[in-house]
Each structure stands twice: as structure tokens, then as C-alpha cells.
Scaffold this motif. Structure first.
Motif, PDB file in Angstrom:
ATOM      1  N   GLN A 159       0.694  -1.100   0.077  1.00 30.63           N
ATOM      2  CA  GLN A 159      -0.016  -0.097  -0.177  1.00 30.63           C
ATOM      3  C   GLN A 159       0.809   1.204  -0.041  1.00 30.63           C
ATOM      4  O   GLN A 159       2.063   1.232   0.257  1.00 30.63           O
ATOM      5  CB  GLN A 159      -0.785  -0.024   1.175  1.00 30.63           C
ATOM      6  N   THR A 160       0.396   2.357  -0.388  1.00 29.89           N
ATOM      7  CA  THR A 160       0.936   3.542  -0.318  1.00 29.89           C
ATOM      8  C   THR A 160      -0.430   4.525   0.400  1.00 29.89           C
ATOM      9  O   THR A 160      -1.491   4.086   0.562  1.00 29.89           O
ATOM     10  CB  THR A 160       1.145   4.250  -1.728  1.00 29.89           C
ATOM     11  N   PRO A 161       0.184   5.913   0.906  1.00 35.25           N
ATOM     12  CA  PRO A 161      -0.642   6.628   1.424  1.00 35.25           C
ATOM     13  C   PRO A 161      -1.887   6.861   0.510  1.00 35.25           C
ATOM     14  O   PRO A 161      -2.900   6.993   0.761  1.00 35.25           O
ATOM     15  CB  PRO A 161      -0.053   8.010   1.522  1.00 35.25           C
ATOM     16  N   GLU A 162      -1.730   7.143  -0.644  1.00 37.94           N
ATOM     17  CA  GLU A 162      -2.802   7.505  -1.666  1.00 37.94           C
ATOM     18  C   GLU A 162      -3.672   6.196  -1.974  1.00 37.94           C
ATOM     19  O   GLU A 162      -5.077   6.356  -1.962  1.00 37.94           O
ATOM     20  CB  GLU A 162      -1.951   7.783  -3.326  1.00 37.94           C
ATOM     21  N   SER A 163      -3.000   5.029  -2.242  1.00 29.32           N
ATOM     22  CA  SER A 163      -4.009   3.696  -2.353  1.00 29.32           C
ATOM     23  C   SER A 163      -4.953   3.408  -1.107  1.00 29.32           C
ATOM     24  O   SER A 163      -6.130   2.948  -1.029  1.00 29.32           O
ATOM     25  CB  SER A 163      -3.128   2.574  -2.687  1.00 29.32           C
ATOM     26  N   ALA A 164      -4.066   3.812   0.129  1.00 28.76           N
ATOM     27  CA  ALA A 164      -4.727   3.613   1.312  1.00 28.76           C
ATOM     28  C   ALA A 164      -6.170   4.661   1.471  1.00 28.76           C
ATOM     29  O   ALA A 164      -7.284   4.072   2.031  1.00 28.76           O
ATOM     30  CB  ALA A 164      -3.953   3.907   2.657  1.00 28.76           C
ATOM     31  N   ILE A 165      -6.096   5.839   0.919  1.00 28.27           N
ATOM     32  CA  ILE A 165      -6.939   6.643   1.104  1.00 28.27           C
ATOM     33  C   ILE A 165      -8.119   6.352   0.202  1.00 28.27           C
ATOM     34  O   ILE A 165      -9.471   6.303   0.469  1.00 28.27           O
ATOM     35  CB  ILE A 165      -6.588   8.085   0.542  1.00 28.27           C
ATOM     36  N   ARG A 166      -7.816   5.797  -1.024  1.00 31.00           N
ATOM     37  CA  ARG A 166      -8.847   5.346  -2.029  1.00 31.00           C
ATOM     38  C   ARG A 166      -9.789   4.158  -1.433  1.00 31.00           C
ATOM     39  O   ARG A 166     -10.872   3.975  -1.553  1.00 31.00           O
ATOM     40  CB  ARG A 166      -8.276   4.627  -3.389  1.00 31.00           C
ATOM     41  N   LEU A 167      -8.849   3.352  -0.603  1.00 30.78           N
ATOM     42  CA  LEU A 167      -9.490   2.100   0.096  1.00 30.78           C
ATOM     43  C   LEU A 167     -10.697   2.641   0.970  1.00 30.78           C
ATOM     44  O   LEU A 167     -11.678   2.124   0.884  1.00 30.78           O
ATOM     45  CB  LEU A 167      -8.432   1.260   0.706  1.00 30.78           C
ATOM     46  N   VAL A 168     -10.210   3.394   2.115  1.00 28.59           N
ATOM     47  CA  VAL A 168     -11.211   3.899   2.969  1.00 28.59           C
ATOM     48  C   VAL A 168     -12.410   4.654   2.531  1.00 28.59           C
ATOM     49  O   VAL A 168     -13.315   4.525   2.824  1.00 28.59           O
ATOM     50  CB  VAL A 168     -10.480   4.519   4.158  1.00 28.59           C
ATOM     51  N   ASP A 169     -12.255   5.508   1.438  1.00 28.85           N
ATOM     52  CA  ASP A 169     -13.016   6.086   0.496  1.00 28.85           C
ATOM     53  C   ASP A 169     -14.144   5.222   0.220  1.00 28.85           C
ATOM     54  O   ASP A 169     -15.138   5.217   0.051  1.00 28.85           O
ATOM     55  CB  ASP A 169     -12.637   7.357  -0.234  1.00 28.85           C
ATOM     56  N   ASP A 170     -13.605   4.049  -0.628  1.00 24.73           N
ATOM     57  CA  ASP A 170     -14.529   3.064  -1.295  1.00 24.73           C
ATOM     58  C   ASP A 170     -15.346   2.481  -0.155  1.00 24.73           C
ATOM     59  O   ASP A 170     -16.581   2.025  -0.440  1.00 24.73           O
ATOM     60  CB  ASP A 170     -13.663   2.225  -1.966  1.00 24.73           C
ATOM     61  N   LEU A 171     -14.617   2.020   0.867  1.00 24.60           N
ATOM     62  CA  LEU A 171     -15.575   1.161   2.088  1.00 24.60           C
ATOM     63  C   LEU A 171     -16.410   2.282   2.476  1.00 24.60           C
ATOM     64  O   LEU A 171     -17.769   1.701   2.690  1.00 24.60           O
ATOM     65  CB  LEU A 171     -14.268   1.166   3.254  1.00 24.60           C
TER      66      LEU A 171
END
Length: 293
Positions: A159-171
Motif C-alpha cells: 500500500q501507499t498513502p494514496e491507495s490507502a485513502i482510496r481504500l477507506v473512501d471506497d469502504l
């Protein structure tokens, strides 16, 4: 009932509604039947009551105590020891960021800090919509894929900070999210029921595999006799010296057998003996105050 710590009466824990209690008692009986001693079923029973309310409540602990013939103090001692048992309402998705050594140096700390700022949460806090609980977690044996984020104990690798943000936003938006490997994602309550020992209803979950990374599989390959060819590390050429380094002597620049160290060097530069007052005549150390007396 008296709260010994405060010396004040404590209200008994509220009970489950009759239909809920009947269902949980049937599930509890099935779990307990798997063990030669009833009290051994405490851990899965705690997962069972957690699957009902999303965290372990006083009602849940009282239920476990009644089913197993234990005191509520004994149940509470176990429920407060293991971090997988939540003690307060939490989100549908437990987002855990590994901050142990390897994940941390690979960016885990940056991911955790970014998510804290993005979600406006501290550690072990939940978003207002009840979707996401953020926490930092200990090593989950996925160092090959560091930094790792886990959602309800499913892997999200590299993961990266950017991909982690997308992950929680999608959840939070209810969009479909697929783990990097392993079974499809489910809610925290559903995860708790699976951990209680009931069949995993997710399609393809049984066939799904977490999988190990290449670094972890090296040992297995050696055990099977599939020895990969050794990697040869050649000595550093003389021309690779820093420009301000002192010229090497003939002995230092001479060819050496593998593993042989040049004269006056140490196998590991960071372990090399450091100059001290005892070894550096230019900086002698005088006697201590006690010695001077």
C-alpha cells in the motif's frame, strides 16, 4: 452485585431479547460440544457474541459466563486481554495499518498518519458514519508485501498513502473492494462469526489462498532441494573509492579469495571498532575524579 473497585452496587448486565438469546444458546451449544472442557470454548464464544453486536458488551460477557459456568470476572479478564475483541462500538470495517518494523520503514507510519488526517481519527477511533475503525496493528506475517493494510483481517498489500485513502473512501461509499489475496471482504460482524467457528459462506473463500511472497518461499525451495543459484557479490573495484578516500596500498588492492577481508578492515563497517581515548593517542583521557583522589 457490588463493584469491588468502587465499593458501590453495580447493575446486572441487561439480557438479550428472548429470540436472540435462544439463537445464541443454540450456537453456543454447538461450539461448546467441540471441546472436552466447556471453559475451553470461551474464545470462540466471545467471537460469537461479538458477531451479534459488533463488540463484546457486558451482556455478551454475562452470556458467556452463564454458558460456561464461569464468573464474569474470568470472562472479562480474557476479553480485555486480546485486542481482537472490541470493547466499544466499532465500524463495519476494521482498517488496521501495520506499523511494525519492516512495514514502518517501508511507509506504514506514513500511511497511518495520512489516514488519521484524512479520516480525522485517532488510533482505535471510528468514523461518524460507523463504517471504518482505524487502528495500528502488530505484524501479520506479510513482510514480503510491506507495507500492509488489513481490513477485517484480509490483506491489502504493497500500500501507499494514496491507495490507502482510496481504500477507506471506497469502504465508506459502499463500493466493492477486493483484497489483494485471500477471501472476499465481509463485514466485521460476519468475520467474528467465522472466527467463532461457523462455516464461511463467502463464495470461493475455501479455495482462496493467502499466499506467501518470494522471500518467504526461498526456505521452502531449499527444503525441497530446489536450491537457487547462489548470488555472487564481487569485491568493490579500487575505482569505486570515494574521491576523498586515502589511496589503497598494494596489499589492500590485491585480489582476495571470497570472504577474505582486506588488511585493516572489518567484516561490517557499522560494527567496526571505533576510535576511543584508549586507541587514539591524540585524544588521551585523563583520570576520573575518583582516580584523582
Amino acid at each position: 452485585m457490588t463493584d469491588v473497585s468502587l465499593g458501590m452496587p453495580q447493575l446486572p448486565a441487561p439480557d438479550y431479547p428472548p429470540e436472540v438469546r435462544a439463537r445464541l444458546e443454540a450456537d453456543a451449544a454447538e461450539i461448546i460440544s467441540r471441546y472436552p472442557g466447556a471453559r475451553s470454548a470461551l474464545l470462540p464464544l466471545l467471537h460469537l457474541v461479538q458477531s451479534e453486536e459488533g463488540h463484546v458488551t457486558r451482556t455478551g460477557m454475562a452470556f458467556c459466563a452463564q454458558q460456561l459456568g464461569l464468573t464474569t470476572a474470568e470472562v472479562n479478564a480474557v476479553a480485555t486481554f486480546y485486542t481482537m475483541y472490541r470493547r466499544k462500538p466499532s465500524g463495519d470495517y476494521q482498517v488496521g495499518v501495520c506499523t511494525n518494523t519492516l512495514c514502518a520503514v517501508m511507509g506504514g507510519d506514513a500511511i497511518f498518519e495520512t489516514l488519521q488526517e484524512h479520516l480525522a481519527l485517532g488510533n482505535d477511533e471510528t468514523t461518524e458514519d460507523g463504517k471504518v475503525t482505524l487502528e495500528h496493528i502488530e505484524c501479520n506475517a506479510a513482510c514480503d508485501f510491506a507495507p500492509v493494510v488489513m481490513v477485517n483481517w484480509e490483506f491489502f498489500d504493497n500500500q501507499t498513502p494514496e491507495s490507502a485513502i482510496r481504500l477507506v473512501d471506497d469502504l465508506r461509499a459502499g463500493r466493492e473492494v477486493e483484497p489483494t489475496r485471500g477471501a472476499p471482504l465481509c463485514t466485521f460482524k460476519e468475520t467474528a462469526r467465522i472466527l467463532a467457528g461457523f462455516p464461511d459462506q463467502r463464495e470461493g473463500a475455501v479455495a482462496a489462498s493467502g499466499g506467501a511472497g518470494p522471500a518467504s518461499l526461498v526456505g521452502l525451495r531449499y527444503a525441497k532441494g530446489e536450491n537457487p543459484q547462489a548470488r555472487v557479490v564481487h569485491p568493490r573495484p579500487v575505482s569505486a573509492q570515494p574521491e576523498d578516500a586515502a589511496p589503497r596500498t598494494t596489499d589492500e588492492a590485491a585480489p582476495r579469495t571470497p570472504g577474505e577481508q582486506p588488511p585493516g578492515t572489518h567484516p561490517s563497517s557499522h560494527d567496526a571498532p571505533q576510535e576511543t581515548s584508549a586507541s587514539d593517542p591524540a585524544h588521551p583521557a585523563g583520570p576520573t575524579a575518583e582516580e584523582g583522589e
